[in-house]
Write an enzyme that holds these catalytic residues in place. Structure first.
Site, PDB file in Angstrom:
ATOM      1  N   TYR A 186       0.832  -1.201   0.000  1.00  0.00           N
ATOM      2  CA  TYR A 186       0.000   0.000   0.000  1.00  0.00           C
ATOM      3  C   TYR A 186       0.872   1.258   0.000  1.00  0.00           C
ATOM      4  O   TYR A 186       2.085   1.180  -0.182  1.00  0.00           O
ATOM      5  CB  TYR A 186      -0.995  -0.068   1.154  1.00  0.00           C
ATOM      6  N   ARG A 233       3.140  -1.290  11.072  1.00  0.00           N
ATOM      7  CA  ARG A 233       3.235  -2.612  10.464  1.00  0.00           C
ATOM      8  C   ARG A 233       4.062  -2.550   9.190  1.00  0.00           C
ATOM      9  O   ARG A 233       3.811  -1.718   8.311  1.00  0.00           O
ATOM     10  CB  ARG A 233       1.856  -3.187  10.149  1.00  0.00           C
ATOM     11  N   ARG A 323      -6.043 -15.473  10.192  1.00  0.00           N
ATOM     12  CA  ARG A 323      -7.193 -16.281   9.773  1.00  0.00           C
ATOM     13  C   ARG A 323      -7.766 -17.175  10.872  1.00  0.00           C
ATOM     14  O   ARG A 323      -8.987 -17.378  10.910  1.00  0.00           O
ATOM     15  CB  ARG A 323      -6.823 -17.094   8.531  1.00  0.00           C
TER      16      ARG A 323
END
Length: 372
Positions: A186, A233, A323
């Site tokens: 990003y 992060r 997950r």
């Protein structure tokens, strides 16, 4: 081996009940129109408040920062009010939650940003990358990204200001802190990685220049809300969304050292997590530990034993389980007691409503019938 996961952890002004992190995961359930966090999301996060720390799904800092349909924002009063429902619900269950602040840069489509052309460090298209748009149904419609335009220096300064305001908004919404999303291809990652940045000004070329945007964003947020409420992060070895660095170990060790100077409260490393991906070299993890002295979080393909080992060896302080938290709202209890983990339904990850979000049950241990 898992016992180290259940030791209390000091994180800035917080005392966390364990070292298990629920990392950010896009779920695309924000209310429309407006991309507002809602009661459904509040229930989802509160169900998982037994994590030592929750980091929210990526939350766009402006209308131009949005990469996917139905993701939440943090730049309007309505956004703040919506997220306050979430933080109140998590705190009522004794949890702690940071907001992940997100600008996707080139990883979007004009349909997600009001018809505008995406912006990036450079006018380089992310190849073989698709995002999903609202195609008028409950199911996401995937489309190719388009070529972005190179940001002007003035636009870079504007986005720094948007990050600063988003951090302030997050605290107003009741978050305990924020995580800057500088990973996974990003916008900030598009400045850091050499093959995504062809600029020739102060924000491109040499490593110091490629880290400048990260430096300015973190400095602005630390000044606004305090270093003890700011985490970052990074994803040193992933090639998600087309970002590649020619020398990732050098680049990200330098990034870690830069963040250490800002005294941020944690550094969150996203490891490559597809099934046949290589492990992050231990020597690289040791270099990151030496460069950054704060709380170090790793996420990616961990189970309880592997997580406990990483903490025991001193390579990590906390571990994120992504997950597994989708289908196991009581994941810490399952790890601690050795209970089996439920599998998630991949068809319900993005978009939709309750199904696949808040309808996964907690584990119920089987008991033997009583004699009569």
């Amino acid at each position: 081996m898992t016992k180290s996961l259940f030791q209390p952890m000091t994180l800035g002004r917080l005392t966390l009940k364990n070292r298990i992190v629920m990392p950010p995961m896009t779920r695309s359930r924000a209310s429309q129109p407006g991309d507002v966090a809602n009661d459904l999301m509040a229930t989802y996060y509160a169900q998982r408040a037994s994590a030592g720390l929750i980091v929210s799904e990526g939350t766009q800092i402006s209308s131009m920062a949005k990469g996917y349909a139905w993701t939440p924002g943090i730049y309007t009063p309505e956004h703040i009010a919506g997220w306050k429902k979430v933080t109140d619900a998590v705190h009522a269950k004794g949890g702690a939650i940071f907001a992940q602040l997100w600008h996707v840069g080139r990883v979007t489509h004009p349909d997600n940003i009001g018809g505008e052309q995406p912006i990036s460090s450079s006018a380089i298209k992310a190849e073989n990358v698709r995002v999903f748009i609202d195609n008028g149904t409950d199911a996401p419609g995937f489309v190719d990204v388009v070529e972005p335009r190179e940001m002007t220096v003035g636009e870079i300064k504007d986005v720094v200001g948007q990050y600063r305001q988003a951090a302030i908004n997050a605290i107003k919404a009741g978050f305990d802190g924020i995580e800057l999303h500088a990973a996974n291809g990003y916008l900030i990652n598009q400045f850091i990685d050499s093959e995504a940045n062809s600029r020739t000004d102060a924000y491109g070329g040499c490593l110091e220049n490629r880290l400048r945007f990260l430096d300015e964003v973190v400095a602005a947020m630390v000044e606004a809300i305090g270093a003890d409420r700011v985490g970052v992060r990074l994803a040193p070895l992933t090639t998600l969304n087309g970002t590649v660095d020619a020398n990732p170990q050098e680049t990200y060790t330098a990034a870690a050292a830069l963040l250490n100077k800002h005294n941020i409260v944690y550094l969150h490393i996203a490891e490559v997590d597809w099934d046949d991906a290589p492990d992050t070299p231990k020597s690289f993890k040791q270099a990151l530990r030496e460069a950054y002295q704060g709380v170090l979080i790793y996420a990616g393909r961990y189970d309880g034993d592997k997580a406990g080992q990483a903490i025991g060896e001193g390579l990590a302080d906390m571990i994120g389980f992504g997950r597994p938290f989708v289908a196991n709202p009581d994941l810490p209890a399952r790890i601690e007691n050795g209970y089996p983990l439920a599998a998630h339904d991949p068809e319900t990850l993005f978009g939709g409503a309750e199904k696949g979000l808040i309808d996964y049950p907690t584990y119920q241990a089987e008991t033997s019938p009583e004699c009569v």
